[in-house]
Design an enzyme around this catalytic site. Structure first.
Site, PDB file in Angstrom:
ATOM      1  N   GLU A 149     -27.518  51.918 -49.077  1.00  0.00           N
ATOM      2  CA  GLU A 149     -28.438  51.273 -48.114  1.00  0.00           C
ATOM      3  C   GLU A 149     -27.580  50.823 -46.931  1.00  0.00           C
ATOM      4  O   GLU A 149     -27.724  51.320 -45.819  1.00  0.00           O
ATOM      5  CB  GLU A 149     -29.157  50.080 -48.759  1.00  0.00           C
ATOM      6  CG  GLU A 149     -30.076  49.329 -47.798  1.00  0.00           C
ATOM      7  CD  GLU A 149     -30.724  48.086 -48.424  1.00  0.00           C
ATOM      8  OE1 GLU A 149     -30.267  47.639 -49.486  1.00  0.00           O
ATOM      9  OE2 GLU A 149     -31.690  47.566 -47.814  1.00  0.00           O
TER      10      GLU A 149
ATOM     11  N   HIS B  46     -40.329  52.143 -55.021  1.00  0.00           N
ATOM     12  CA  HIS B  46     -39.337  51.167 -54.557  1.00  0.00           C
ATOM     13  C   HIS B  46     -40.075  50.009 -53.898  1.00  0.00           C
ATOM     14  O   HIS B  46     -40.311  50.012 -52.690  1.00  0.00           O
ATOM     15  CB  HIS B  46     -38.353  51.853 -53.594  1.00  0.00           C
ATOM     16  CG  HIS B  46     -37.197  51.000 -53.176  1.00  0.00           C
ATOM     17  ND1 HIS B  46     -36.019  51.548 -52.682  1.00  0.00           N
ATOM     18  CD2 HIS B  46     -37.013  49.658 -53.165  1.00  0.00           C
ATOM     19  CE1 HIS B  46     -35.179  50.566 -52.374  1.00  0.00           C
ATOM     20  NE2 HIS B  46     -35.759  49.406 -52.656  1.00  0.00           N
TER      21      HIS B  46
ATOM     22  N   HIS C 264     -29.854  50.586 -56.437  1.00  0.00           N
ATOM     23  CA  HIS C 264     -29.723  50.619 -54.981  1.00  0.00           C
ATOM     24  C   HIS C 264     -28.296  51.080 -54.660  1.00  0.00           C
ATOM     25  O   HIS C 264     -27.329  50.542 -55.223  1.00  0.00           O
ATOM     26  CB  HIS C 264     -29.911  49.230 -54.383  1.00  0.00           C
ATOM     27  CG  HIS C 264     -31.330  48.768 -54.310  1.00  0.00           C
ATOM     28  ND1 HIS C 264     -32.176  48.754 -55.383  1.00  0.00           N
ATOM     29  CD2 HIS C 264     -32.055  48.292 -53.249  1.00  0.00           C
ATOM     30  CE1 HIS C 264     -33.360  48.286 -54.996  1.00  0.00           C
ATOM     31  NE2 HIS C 264     -33.320  47.999 -53.716  1.00  0.00           N
TER      32      HIS C 264
ATOM     33  N   HIS D 254     -40.067  45.684 -54.422  1.00  0.00           N
ATOM     34  CA  HIS D 254     -39.632  44.463 -55.124  1.00  0.00           C
ATOM     35  C   HIS D 254     -40.837  43.537 -55.124  1.00  0.00           C
ATOM     36  O   HIS D 254     -41.317  43.158 -54.043  1.00  0.00           O
ATOM     37  CB  HIS D 254     -38.471  43.802 -54.392  1.00  0.00           C
ATOM     38  CG  HIS D 254     -37.283  44.699 -54.259  1.00  0.00           C
ATOM     39  ND1 HIS D 254     -36.212  44.642 -55.115  1.00  0.00           N
ATOM     40  CD2 HIS D 254     -37.014  45.701 -53.377  1.00  0.00           C
ATOM     41  CE1 HIS D 254     -35.320  45.556 -54.766  1.00  0.00           C
ATOM     42  NE2 HIS D 254     -35.776  46.222 -53.709  1.00  0.00           N
TER      43      HIS D 254
HETATM   44  N1  HPA Z   1     -31.695  45.851 -50.969  1.00  0.00           N
HETATM   45  C1  HPA Z   1     -31.076  45.117 -51.886  1.00  0.00           C
HETATM   46  N2  HPA Z   1     -31.665  44.151 -52.559  1.00  0.00           N
HETATM   47  C2  HPA Z   1     -32.943  43.885 -52.307  1.00  0.00           C
HETATM   48  C3  HPA Z   1     -33.640  44.608 -51.369  1.00  0.00           C
HETATM   49  C4  HPA Z   1     -32.984  45.652 -50.670  1.00  0.00           C
HETATM   50  O1  HPA Z   1     -33.527  46.371 -49.804  1.00  0.00           O
HETATM   51  N3  HPA Z   1     -34.896  44.115 -51.349  1.00  0.00           N
HETATM   52  C5  HPA Z   1     -34.946  43.121 -52.265  1.00  0.00           C
HETATM   53  N4  HPA Z   1     -33.756  42.982 -52.846  1.00  0.00           N
HETATM   54 ZN    ZN Z   2     -34.940  47.559 -52.416  1.00  0.00          ZN
END
Ligand code: HPA
Ligand code: ZN
Length: 346
Positions: free
Chosen positions: A207, A24, A204, A26
């Site tokens: 979160e 994970h 995702h 980005h």
């Molecule tokens: N959550 C959602 N989108 C994202 C994240 C994240 O933690 N990091 C980069 N884009």
């Molecule tokens: Zn992320």
């Protein structure tokens, strides 16, 4: 695997030295402020910050959206293939230094195509750095294309069309950006199409969003891993489902801290997830923004909780390999190396 007791004082060394998979990350979140300014100068892009220090001072986030606004602004300096290549190479060098031996890297093409950058420019740069990484840094890497969930499903379909000529350069698709109000089911048809095409699927969920989003990521999108997923601990039935089906959660402790998902690392629920039998992993998410790469995520999280010891370190590292999308034989080799490292640690 029989684990010898490890002196708690030596836990940070163990955490740093153990071989790890990162699932994970980005890639746009690995852009350090120094590189943002260097690329802005190279590409003659005007930034709304006077210098590196002013940009760093803006990294005071209160939630996911407050981060995303700055993250998308930072990505605006990426224009040429060399920019995507340099960014990815810099990440892979740092990851390898943290003993990450395999990485599955998210990228957000819509952030770039919306500014007129072509899919070819993006993917050729990212993929070349990944292809060179085993020989260059001793780390393998593959790419996962993320759809931006604040945009429409139609936009995601158009992005998929643009990416299909390069389908051998990425292994799967994911879903990221602002979660609340953009549930997984908004992307039901595009994920069904990606599944038919043979892509690996992740999203995702949980979160900031509710456990219901984790359920629909599993049951509607049919994803194989949940990115973050920490809100699952609010739903006992969901916890049972994740454990039973061995659905991995790619947890990102420093991200959760910086985006105020938990008030401090001591309150993080990583140990609870492991105790419930979940395949939890540790990852960095956007390391340039959240104050640390893989080893910082591990060492800070363990330093904050005396309940986390060597057996949790082993479980987290092993889960990372088991939840990765590498072939079974490659996975076995990684786990054997992990076992040998723990065996030899004194
Ligand atoms: N959550 C959602 N989108 C994202 C994240 C994240 O933690 N990091 C980069 N884009
Ligand atoms: Zn992320």
């Amino acid at each position: 695997m029989h684990l010898k007791p490890v002196n708690p004082e030596r836990l940070p060394e163990l955490l740093r030295r153990m071989p790890k998979a990162e699932l994970h990350i980005h890639i746009e979140g690995s852009l350090e402020p120094e590189m943002i300014f260097a690329l802005a100068a190279r590409n003659r892009v005007q930034l709304p910050y006077a210098n590196v220090e002013a940009l760093r001072r803006a990294y005071a986030f209160t939630d996911l959206q407050s981060f995303l606004d700055i993250y998308y602004a930072g990505a605006s300096v990426l224009l040429e293939e060399a920019d995507f290549y340099d960014m990815t190479r810099a990440y892979l060098r740092k990851a390898a230094a943290d003993n990450v031996v395999h990485a599955e890297i998210f990228f957000d093409p819509q952030t770039h195509t919306a500014r007129g950058v072509s899919m070819a420019t993006i993917l050729n740069g990212l993929h070349r750095a990944c292809a060179e990484a085993p020989a260059e840094f001793g780390i393998s890497a593959s790419l996962i294309l993320c759809f931006l969930r604040h945009l429409s499903e139609q936009d995601a379909f158009e992005t998929l069309e643009q990416a299909l000529p390069f389908r051998d350069q990425f292994i799967g698709v994911g879903l990221d950006s602002g979660e609340v109000g953009n549930p997984p089911e908004k992307f039901a048809r595009v994920f069904a199409r990606c599944r038919e095409l043979g892509f690996r699927l992740v999203a995702h969920a949980g979160e900031e969003g509710p456990p219901a989003y984790v359920w629909t990521a599993l049951d509607v999108l049919k994803v194989e891993r949940i990115d973050h997923g920490v809100q699952a601990s609010k739903d006992a039935l969901l916890m049972q489902r994740l454990a039973k089906d061995r659905i991995a959660l790619t947890v990102c402790p420093l991200s959760n801290l910086k985006l105020c998902v938990f008030p401090d690392l001591a309150s993080h629920n990583l140990r609870e997830l492991l105790d419930a039998g979940l395949v939890a992993t540790v990852n960095s998410d956007d390391p340039a923004y959240f104050g640390g790469y893989m080893n910082e995520n591990f060492t800070q999280t363990f330093a904050a909780s005396s309940a986390l010891g060597a057996q949790h370190a082993y479980a987290l590292a092993r889960n990372g390999f088991e939840a990765s999308f590498v072939d079974a034989s490659v996975m076995r080799r990684h786990v054997d190396r992990l076992d040998a490292m723990f065996d030899g640690f004194r």
